[in-house]
Design an enzyme around this catalytic site. Structure first.
Site: not given
Length: 214
Positions: A69, A118, A191-193
Site C-alpha cells: 500500500e 481503482d 475487505t472494508e469496501y
C-alpha cells in the site's frame, strides 16, 4: 477516495519495522527467511486499511501474507490492526505496486490478491488498471508455476475488462462469480469496501485467474 493526512503515520510505521518492512528490495528472494519459515507467501496489492489481510492472517496461520500500500495514511490502520491481533505472518510494504519486481524474486510468491482496486474507467487510463497486461506480466514473473490471481470488485465494467484481459493474456479462469455472496464460495474474507457494499446489497464480482505453465 479522499485521504485524511496523518503526518505522524510514517514515523509510527518506522517504529514497527517487524510489521512495515523498510527497504524491501533487500529482502528480495529472502522473504521466507524474513518470516522464519518455508510457508507459502501470498501478496495483496493495494491492501488499504488491512481488514482483508488481518482476517486472512488469522484464518491461515501457516501462510505468510504481504500487503502493498503506497498511502501511509491508509497503511497505518492496517499496521495497527496487525499489531493488535499479534500476527507474525502478516507484513506490509509502504510502496507502489509499480515497483513490484524490485521486491520479489522470480517464482517467490504463491498467490496474489487484487481487491476493489481503482477501476480507472476512462480509456486513456487503461494502463493504470491493475489487471492491465503490463501488470499481469509483472505478476507472472514473481508467481510460482501455476500461480493464481484472486480478483474481487464491485465494478462491473472493471470486472468485464479484467476477464477479457486475463483471457487475452492466456490465463485460465476459475470460480467466476457474478454475485459472490450468493455463490456459496466458502472461506471468503471481506475487505472494508466489500463489507460496506454487501450491507447495501450491492453485487460483488470475483474470479480466479491462473497462469498457464510455459
Amino acid at each position: 477516495m479522499r485521504l485524511r493526512h496523518k503526518p505522524w503515520a510514517k514515523e509510527e510505521m518506522e517504529n514497527h519495522p517487524h510489521i512495515v518492512m523498510a527497504a524491501p528490495e533487500k529482502s528480495k528472494g529472502k522473504w521466507n527467511s524474513v518470516f522464519g519459515n518455508d510457508n507459502p507467501i501470498y501478496v495483496e496489492v493495494g491492501t488499504g486499511k488491512g481488514q482483508f489481510l488481518t482476517g486472512m492472517g488469522q484464518a491461515h496461520p501457516h501462510i505468510n501474507f504481504i500487503g502493498i500500500e503506497k498511502y501511509d495514511s491508509v497503511l497505518i490502520t492496517a499496521m495497527e490492526r496487525v499489531k493488535e491481533a499479534e500476527l507474525p505472518n502478516v507484513k506490509f510494504l509502504n510502496e507502489d505496486v509499480e515497483e513490484l519486481l524490485a521486491f520479489f524474486a522470480e517464482g517467490e510468491i504463491a498467490r496474489l490478491f487484487i481487491n476493489f482496486t481503482d477501476p480507472w474507467p476512462k480509456n486513456r487510463h487503461e494502463k493504470r488498471r491493475l489487471t492491465y497486461k503490463t501488470f499481469l506480466n509483472k505478476y507472472e514473473k514473481i508467481l510460482n508455476k501455476g500461480g493464481e490471481i484472486h480478483f474481487k470488485t464491485d465494478n462491473q465494467g472493471l470486472f468485464e475488462y479484467s476477464l477479457h484481459s486475463f483471457s487475452k493474456y492466456g490465463m485460465i479462469l476459475n470460480n467466476v462469480s457474478l454475485d459472490l455472496h450468493k455463490s456459496g464460495i466458502e472461506g471468503n474474507i471481506m475487505t472494508e469496501y466489500e463489507q460496506k457494499f454487501h450491507e447495501k446489497n450491492m453485487r460483488i464480482y470475483r474470479c480466479e485467474a491462473e497462469y498457464r505453465e510455459k
